[in-house]
Structures are given as C-alpha cells and as structure tokens.
Design a protein around this motif. Structure first.
Motif, PDB file in Angstrom:
ATOM      1  N   TYR A 196       0.710  -1.023   0.451  1.00 26.52           N
ATOM      2  CA  TYR A 196      -0.007  -0.076  -0.092  1.00 26.52           C
ATOM      3  C   TYR A 196       1.250   1.368   0.183  1.00 26.52           C
ATOM      4  CZ  TYR A 196      -2.515  -2.769   1.404  1.00 26.52           C
ATOM      5  OH  TYR A 196      -3.742  -4.609   2.348  1.00 26.52           O
ATOM      6  N   GLU A 252     -10.711 -15.321   7.905  1.00 28.52           N
ATOM      7  CA  GLU A 252     -11.433 -15.102   9.642  1.00 28.52           C
ATOM      8  C   GLU A 252     -12.845 -15.591   9.558  1.00 28.52           C
ATOM      9  OE1 GLU A 252      -9.255 -12.610  11.730  1.00 28.52           O
ATOM     10  OE2 GLU A 252      -7.686 -12.001  10.586  1.00 28.52           O
ATOM     11  N   ASN A 289      -1.815 -10.297  14.464  1.00 26.65           N
ATOM     12  CA  ASN A 289      -2.523  -9.397  12.837  1.00 26.65           C
ATOM     13  C   ASN A 289      -1.326  -8.593  11.956  1.00 26.65           C
ATOM     14  OD1 ASN A 289      -4.281  -9.166  16.441  1.00 26.65           O
ATOM     15  ND2 ASN A 289      -4.697  -9.350  14.214  1.00 26.65           N
ATOM     16  N   GLY A 290      -1.955  -8.196  11.722  1.00 28.76           N
ATOM     17  CA  GLY A 290      -0.832  -7.793  10.512  1.00 28.76           C
ATOM     18  C   GLY A 290       0.327  -8.365   9.676  1.00 28.76           C
ATOM     19  N   ALA A 291       0.080  -9.537   9.236  1.00 28.99           N
ATOM     20  CA  ALA A 291       0.762 -10.979   8.776  1.00 28.99           C
ATOM     21  C   ALA A 291       1.248  -9.838   7.504  1.00 28.99           C
ATOM     22  CB  ALA A 291       0.548 -12.253   9.670  1.00 28.99           C
ATOM     23  N   GLY A 292       0.140  -9.592   7.306  1.00 34.83           N
ATOM     24  CA  GLY A 292      -0.528  -9.753   5.856  1.00 34.83           C
ATOM     25  C   GLY A 292      -1.359 -10.567   4.664  1.00 34.83           C
ATOM     26  N   LYS A 293      -2.610 -11.547   5.962  1.00 33.87           N
ATOM     27  CA  LYS A 293      -3.138 -12.606   4.800  1.00 33.87           C
ATOM     28  C   LYS A 293      -4.133 -11.797   4.372  1.00 33.87           C
ATOM     29  CE  LYS A 293      -4.462 -14.249   9.289  1.00 33.87           C
ATOM     30  NZ  LYS A 293      -3.343 -12.675  10.193  1.00 33.87           N
ATOM     31  N   THR A 294      -4.947 -10.898   4.961  1.00 32.56           N
ATOM     32  CA  THR A 294      -5.920 -10.186   3.859  1.00 32.56           C
ATOM     33  C   THR A 294      -5.480 -10.350   2.482  1.00 32.56           C
ATOM     34  OG1 THR A 294      -7.603 -10.262   6.250  1.00 32.56           O
ATOM     35  CG2 THR A 294      -8.162  -8.587   4.446  1.00 32.56           C
ATOM     36  N   THR A 295      -4.524  -9.319   3.207  1.00 35.36           N
ATOM     37  CA  THR A 295      -3.501  -8.425   1.767  1.00 35.36           C
ATOM     38  C   THR A 295      -3.680  -9.214   0.707  1.00 35.36           C
ATOM     39  OG1 THR A 295      -2.053  -6.533   3.322  1.00 35.36           O
ATOM     40  CG2 THR A 295      -2.278  -7.230   0.605  1.00 35.36           C
ATOM     41  N   ALA A 305       2.697  -5.091   2.127  1.00 38.58           N
ATOM     42  CA  ALA A 305       2.628  -6.135   3.435  1.00 38.58           C
ATOM     43  C   ALA A 305       2.777  -6.895   2.754  1.00 38.58           C
ATOM     44  CB  ALA A 305       1.255  -5.297   3.456  1.00 38.58           C
ATOM     45  N   GLN A 343      -6.374 -16.670  12.010  1.00 42.35           N
ATOM     46  CA  GLN A 343      -6.028 -16.340  13.463  1.00 42.35           C
ATOM     47  C   GLN A 343      -5.688 -17.053  14.292  1.00 42.35           C
ATOM     48  OE1 GLN A 343      -5.701 -12.713  15.286  1.00 42.35           O
ATOM     49  NE2 GLN A 343      -6.080 -11.291  13.669  1.00 42.35           N
ATOM     50  N   GLU A 378     -12.581 -10.737   4.548  1.00 41.81           N
ATOM     51  CA  GLU A 378     -13.012 -10.207   6.405  1.00 41.81           C
ATOM     52  C   GLU A 378     -13.808  -9.014   6.899  1.00 41.81           C
ATOM     53  OE1 GLU A 378      -8.996  -9.049   8.848  1.00 41.81           O
ATOM     54  OE2 GLU A 378      -9.309  -7.916   7.699  1.00 41.81           O
ATOM     55  N   ILE A 413       4.188   0.695   2.275  1.00 41.60           N
ATOM     56  CA  ILE A 413       3.935  -0.032   2.625  1.00 41.60           C
ATOM     57  C   ILE A 413       4.196  -0.940   2.102  1.00 41.60           C
ATOM     58  CG2 ILE A 413       2.699  -1.376   4.611  1.00 41.60           C
ATOM     59  CD1 ILE A 413       1.887   2.193   5.546  1.00 41.60           C
TER      60      ILE A 413
HETATM   61  N1  LIG Z   1      -5.390   0.030   2.568  1.00 41.14           N
HETATM   62  C1  LIG Z   1      -4.300  -0.191   3.496  1.00 41.14           C
HETATM   63  N2  LIG Z   1      -3.726   0.722   3.839  1.00 41.14           N
HETATM   64  C2  LIG Z   1      -2.298   0.640   4.030  1.00 41.14           C
HETATM   65  N3  LIG Z   1      -1.929  -0.147   4.881  1.00 41.14           N
HETATM   66  C3  LIG Z   1      -2.521  -1.260   4.867  1.00 41.14           C
HETATM   67  C4  LIG Z   1      -3.698  -1.491   4.576  1.00 41.14           C
HETATM   68  N4  LIG Z   1      -4.549  -2.345   4.108  1.00 41.14           N
HETATM   69  C5  LIG Z   1      -3.896  -2.942   5.719  1.00 41.14           C
HETATM   70  N5  LIG Z   1      -2.163  -2.601   5.213  1.00 41.14           N
HETATM   71  C6  LIG Z   1      -1.557  -2.969   6.212  1.00 41.14           C
HETATM   72  O1  LIG Z   1      -0.722  -4.160   5.768  1.00 41.14           O
HETATM   73  C7  LIG Z   1      -0.242  -5.630   6.580  1.00 41.14           C
HETATM   74  C8  LIG Z   1      -0.871  -6.849   6.585  1.00 41.14           C
HETATM   75  O2  LIG Z   1      -2.096  -6.189   6.308  1.00 41.14           O
HETATM   76  P1  LIG Z   1      -3.902  -7.303   6.508  1.00 41.14           P
HETATM   77  O3  LIG Z   1      -4.544  -6.838   6.902  1.00 41.14           O
HETATM   78  O4  LIG Z   1      -3.051  -7.852   5.161  1.00 41.14           O
HETATM   79  O5  LIG Z   1      -2.697  -8.094   7.805  1.00 41.14           O
HETATM   80  P2  LIG Z   1      -3.600  -9.366   8.371  1.00 41.14           P
HETATM   81  O6  LIG Z   1      -3.053 -10.365   8.435  1.00 41.14           O
HETATM   82  O7  LIG Z   1      -4.641  -9.900   7.419  1.00 41.14           O
HETATM   83  O8  LIG Z   1      -4.191  -9.424  10.073  1.00 41.14           O
HETATM   84  P3  LIG Z   1      -5.875  -9.857  10.507  1.00 41.14           P
HETATM   85  O9  LIG Z   1      -5.420 -10.951  11.444  1.00 41.14           O
HETATM   86  O10 LIG Z   1      -5.326  -8.137  11.427  1.00 41.14           O
HETATM   87  O11 LIG Z   1      -6.227  -9.179   9.836  1.00 41.14           O
HETATM   88  C9  LIG Z   1      -0.859  -4.142   7.825  1.00 41.14           C
HETATM   89  O12 LIG Z   1       0.398  -4.317   8.260  1.00 41.14           O
HETATM   90  C10 LIG Z   1      -1.286  -2.802   8.099  1.00 41.14           C
HETATM   91  O13 LIG Z   1      -1.635  -2.253   8.665  1.00 41.14           O
END
Ligand SMILES: Nc1ncnc2c1ncn2[C@@H]1O[C@H](COP(=O)(O)OP(=O)(O)OP(=O)(O)O)[C@@H](O)[C@H]1O
Ligand SMILES: [Mg+2]
Lengths: 307, 238
Positions: free
Chosen positions: B15, B164, B40-46, B20, B196, B87, B18
């Motif tokens: 992003y 999730e 949290n924040g591992a990057g799974k959703t991304t 991710a 998670q 999510e 960043i």
């Molecule tokens: N729209 C966005 N803009 C900027 N940074 C983002 C955005 N979405 C996610 N991030 C960042 O990307 C990284 C990965 O986020 P992501 O949502 O993929 O994690 P996750 O593994 O799904 O976490 P969770 O288990 O909390 O859902 C995080 O550091 C988050 O802050």
C-alpha cells in the motif's frame, strides 16, 4: 380556496419536474457520494436538443404528435451520451481524489456546458412551438391544462418505473450493492464502472424528460435555464434526504408545493410588500432550514457506511 | 505441482510505501483445504485481496487453473470460479437475505440452476430461510457470516477463499461455521482458509502455511504444524 387549489396544481406540476431532476442528483450521490452539480446543465441540454430536433422535424413536415415523442427520445439519447461522457471524462479520473476535487470539477463542467450551449443555441430565449391544442379544464375554480396533466402523469409513471428497476431487477440490485460496498460488489462479479455509467445515463435520461417538460410547460428554452432549476432540484434532493430515491420524489413534490403556495400567498403575508417574483427565495429558505434542522433530510437515514 | 488449482509465486503486495506481502509462494491443489495462519498484520488479508483482484500485486505470479490472473479484473475472476468471503463479511446490509444470495449468482445466467442453488443454500443454512426477506443488516454476526458464505457459494466457485470466518463469533457459532466449511470441502471444493485461530484452522485443513510480517515462515501438513514447537509457542499458547 380557488387560489389554494390553483397553487396546488401549479406546485404539483413544477414539483414533478423537480422530482425527476432530483432523482438524478440522488442516484449519483447514492452510488458515488458525489454531488453532480453539472446535472442541471444536462436538463438544459435536454431541452435544447429537444427543441432543435422538434424544429427540424416540424420543418420536414412531420406531424407534431410524432415529432414530440421522437424529439424526446433523441434528447434522452443525447443526454445519456452526455451523462456518460461527463462521468468518464470529469469524474472517473478523480474517483479516489479528495472530495473537493470532483466538486470543483462539477462546477467547471457546468460552466463549460453552459458556454457550449450558448455558442450552439445563442443567448436568446427560444420560444417552444406550441404543437398540440392545449385545452384547459376547470376544476372547482382552478385551471389545469392538458400539458400539465401529461407532465404529472408522465412523471408519476417514470418514477414508478424507476423504482421498479431499482428494486426489482438485477441491474437495480447491482446499483444498490455498488452504492453500499463497491469492493463486495466486485467480488460478486459486478463491473462497478459499468454500473456507475448506467446510473449517470439513467439520471441523464430523466433530466432530458424534465427539460422537455419545463420548456413545453413554459413555452421557453434558454441556455441558462439549467442553473436555477438544477439548484432547486438539488435542494429537493437534500430536502428528501440525498441518496434516497423516495426522498428525492417527496422532496421534489414538496418543494414545488412550497414554492407555489409561497408565491401565491407571499403578497398577502407581507401586506403586498413582496410579490410572487420572490418565489425563488423559498427554495433556498428550505435548503437552509433543512441543513440547519435536519441535515439528513426528511427520509434520510444515514447512507450505507462506506470506507 | 503444476496441476495445482492455485499457484502463487513471489507475490508482493503493498500500500503506497508499505510492503504488506513480501514475496510469498504457496499453492492449493484441487479439492484441498489449505490454511493460511498468522497474527495481526501478517498480510493474510492483503494476500487474499490480491488473489481476488481487489489490489494489484507489485510483483509475482498468480496462476489459477494454469492461467495467469494478473491482467484479469476482479469482477471477471468470479466467473472463473474464484470466490472470496471477505474479512468482516461484506454483506450488503440494505439488501434482503435473498437479494444478497442473488448477488452471489450475479455473474451466472442459468436461472433454473440458480433457483436450485438458492434452495440448496437454504438447506445448508436453515437459519437463513425464515429471514430471507429481512434486511441483511438486521442479522446477527453469525448469521451474516453464514449469509456471506452462502452468497459466495452461489457463484459455484472452484476455489473458495475465506478470510477469518470465526472473527467475532461465539464458540458455538464458530463450531457451526467450521462444520459447514468441512462439509463444503468434503464435496470436493478447493478452499483457502485464512484464520488467526490457528488450532481450529489446522484441525480442518490438510496443509497449512504460517505467515509473519508479510512472509511465509513455515509450511507443511497440518498435523506436523500442529505439533511443531514454533507453532505451539507462537499460536497455540504453549
Ligand atoms: N488499506 C491499507 N492501507 C495501508 N496499509 C494497509 C492497508 N491494509 C492493510 N495495511 C497494512 O498491511 C499490513 C498487512 O495487513 P493485513 O490486513 O493484510 O493483515 P492480516 O494478516 O489480514 O491481519 P489481521 O489478522 O489483523 O486481519 C498491515 O501492516 C496493515 O497495517
Ligand atoms: Mg486480515
């Protein structure tokens, strides 16, 4: 009593037009969170296109009963193309820009359209040819003519049809889904850009109809007619709760009634100090009052939250 | 591995500045239930979003059914058989339950079979039946999760991605949701499950990947991962 009834009739006619235009504002706002201030100019272009088409067709000797619907269809097609173009060129590139950017662009588009229209059709008022014998009917001392009856019925039918499209069809479902959550809609296979284009085109088609209605009713068309009409229809949309279709219709009709009743009685109310030329003031009183006392409008729930 | 349904190589997603997802490799074979776990924040959703086409990857390859997905926009991936339950569910709150389900079938035009699938969804999720004309925003969280899953299934996916599904749900509801996931998997659908709740995910999955800070740090058969010290310590609390 006759005055009252007469003003109700006038208000309903004018309100029908406001409602059709307000629907265009509200549909676009519902889907994009954007106020398309150029929408009033689309109404004007619709009126002008219809006028040109009508004049040409009458010139070719076409019967008015054929020429009128044909020119309406042409105006609608032209406005749909225009609405599509406005979104494509002016708004889509700014989809992710801060909200102020598309707002300023909208004002820019209005100015461009007004000036283009002035170059094409000139600065003068165009008399709209009176084509059909416009009979007047007396009811309880008030007068309503054929054109007014047609306007009210047509507006009603169109609004019902629009509601049916939005609430009963696959396209309408997609529009509501996009309005609520564009990402989720994409995940369902919805081409969001296409739905947005269609929304602009639908709104513009309604604008063309409204444009023709106004100019037939007043017998006039003018390159500047979209400005005030657009602003008032926007007021109607805000009054009903912008983003809400039923709100736009209600707001439009109410605004028409408020204006016309206000204009009918303002002389009495101010002891003759202000006359019906102050009619336009009411719309903006209403706008200010709504913004102060009920910013979400009459039927406005908060719109679906979007990220 | 070339016969994998989904094959991801060197995927990077960011992003702005960043990063991710920092170059991950994984695959899902036909009929497999694969878990992607991480904190949290591992990057799974991304990662899932880029598979669905909602975010363009910065680098890497995504191959689905042997074809590259890179140039295919999100709305066309559905008809290829890719469905994501996002999510937070992404249910259309102002559409009725039935309308949400129909949205799931948006890219299909086999009306007769759509009706059949609707009926199947109501059997799979009986709680949705009596609520079919209710606005979806009035459903409980668990019901919304069911609706989101049913809606995704309405597209007849070959690859179902779940982000999730247990989030914010009471244990009993989580249990129901996971039973449904297993049921769907047993019918041969390929599933990529992001969670998670590592234990739960690994209990139903055949294989798993562990993601940390945008990279995959561990992978293997679920039973091995469940037993491994690293996973035990980091995700299973002992
Ligand atoms: N729209 C966005 N803009 C900027 N940074 C983002 C955005 N979405 C996610 N991030 C960042 O990307 C990284 C990965 O986020 P992501 O949502 O993929 O994690 P996750 O593994 O799904 O976490 P969770 O288990 O909390 O859902 C995080 O550091 C988050 O802050
Ligand atoms: Mg996540």
């Amino acid at each position: 009593m006759e005055i009252f009834l007469q003003q109700i009739i006038n208000g309903l006619v004018q309100g029908s037009v406001y409602a059709l235009v307000a629907l265009g504002y509200t549909m676009v706002y519902g889907i994009l969170g954007l106020i398309n201030f150029a929408h009033g100019e689309v109404v004007m272009v619709g009126a002008m296109l219809a006028l040109s088409a009508l004049t040409a067709m009458i010139g070719w000797g076409l019967s008015p009963l054929l020429a009128l619907p044909l020119s309406l269809i042409l105006a609608m097609a032209g406005c749909m193309l225009l609405g599509y173009g406005i979104e494509r060129i002016a708004y889509r590139p700014l989809r992710h820009a801060p909200r102020l950017a598309p707002l300023i662009t909208a004002i820019g588009v209005s100015i461009v359209l007004q000036n283009l229209a002035m170059m094409i059709w000139g600065r003068e008022y165009h008399a709209f040819p009176q084509l059909i014998a416009n009979q007047s009917h007396h009811i309880a001392g008030a007068i309503i003519n054929d054109i007014q009856i047609i306007i009210i019925i047509m507006a009603l039918v169109i609004m019902l049809a629009l509601m049916a499209v939005v609430h009963r069809t696959r396209l309408g479902r997609a529009m509501r889904a996009v309005a609520e959550n564009q990402h989720a809609a994409q995940l369902m296979g919805v081409d969001v850009n296409r739905v947005i284009s269609v929304t602009f085109m639908l709104g513009s088609a309604l604008a063309a109809i409204a444009g023709l209605m106004v100019s037939v009713n007043y017998g006039l068309a003018h390159y500047y007619m979209g400005f005030l009409l657009g602003l008032k229809a926007f007021t109607a949309a805000v009054l009903g709760g912008i983003g809400n279709l039923r709100g736009a219709m209600l707001g439009g009709l109410l605004l028409g009634l408020i204006e016309s009743l206000g204009a009918g009685y303002i002389g009495d109310l101010t002891g003759g100090f202000m006359g019906s030329q102050y009619q336009d003031v009411f719309a903006f009183f209403v706008l200010i009052a709504v913004l102060v006392f009920r910013p979400s409008g009459l039927l406005g729930e908060r719109l679906a939250e979007r990220a | 591995m070339s016969d994998a349904l989904l094959e991801v190589r060197g995927l990077q997603v960011g992003y702005g500045g960043i990063h991710a997802v920092k170059g991950i490799d994984f695959h899902v074979a036909p009929g497999e239930l694969v878990a992607l776990i991480g904190s949290n924040g591992a990057g799974k959703t991304t990662a899932l979003k880029s598979l669905a086409g909602l975010i363009a990857p910065a680098a890497g390859h995504i191959h689905y059914d042997g074809k590259s997905l890179t140039k295919i926009p999100a709305h066309l991936r559905v008809s290829l058989g890719i469905a994501l339950v996002p999510e937070g569910r992404g249910v259309f709150a102002r559409l009725s339950v039935a309308e949400n389900l129909l949205m799931g079938a948006y890219s299909r035009c086999d009306q007769y079979e759509i009706d059949e699938d609707l009926a199947r969804m109501y059997t799979l999720f009986p709680r949705l039946v009596e609520r079919r004309d209710q606005l979806s925003g009035t459903l409980s969280g668990g019901e919304q999760q069911m609706l989101a899953m049913a809606r995704a299934l309405m597209s007849r996916p070959r690859l179902l991605m779940l982000d999730e599904p247990s989030m914010g749900l009471a244990p009993l509801m989580v249990k129901k949701i996971f039973e449904t996931i297993q049921q769907v998997a047993s019918q041969g659908m390929s599933i990529l499950l992001v969670e998670q709740n590592a234990r739960l995910a690994l209990q139903v999955a055949t294989r798993g990947y562990v993601m940390e800070g945008g990279a995959i740090t561990l992978s293997g058969v679920s039973s091995e991962l469940l037993g491994s010290d690293a996973v035990q310590r980091a995700y299973l609390g002992g």
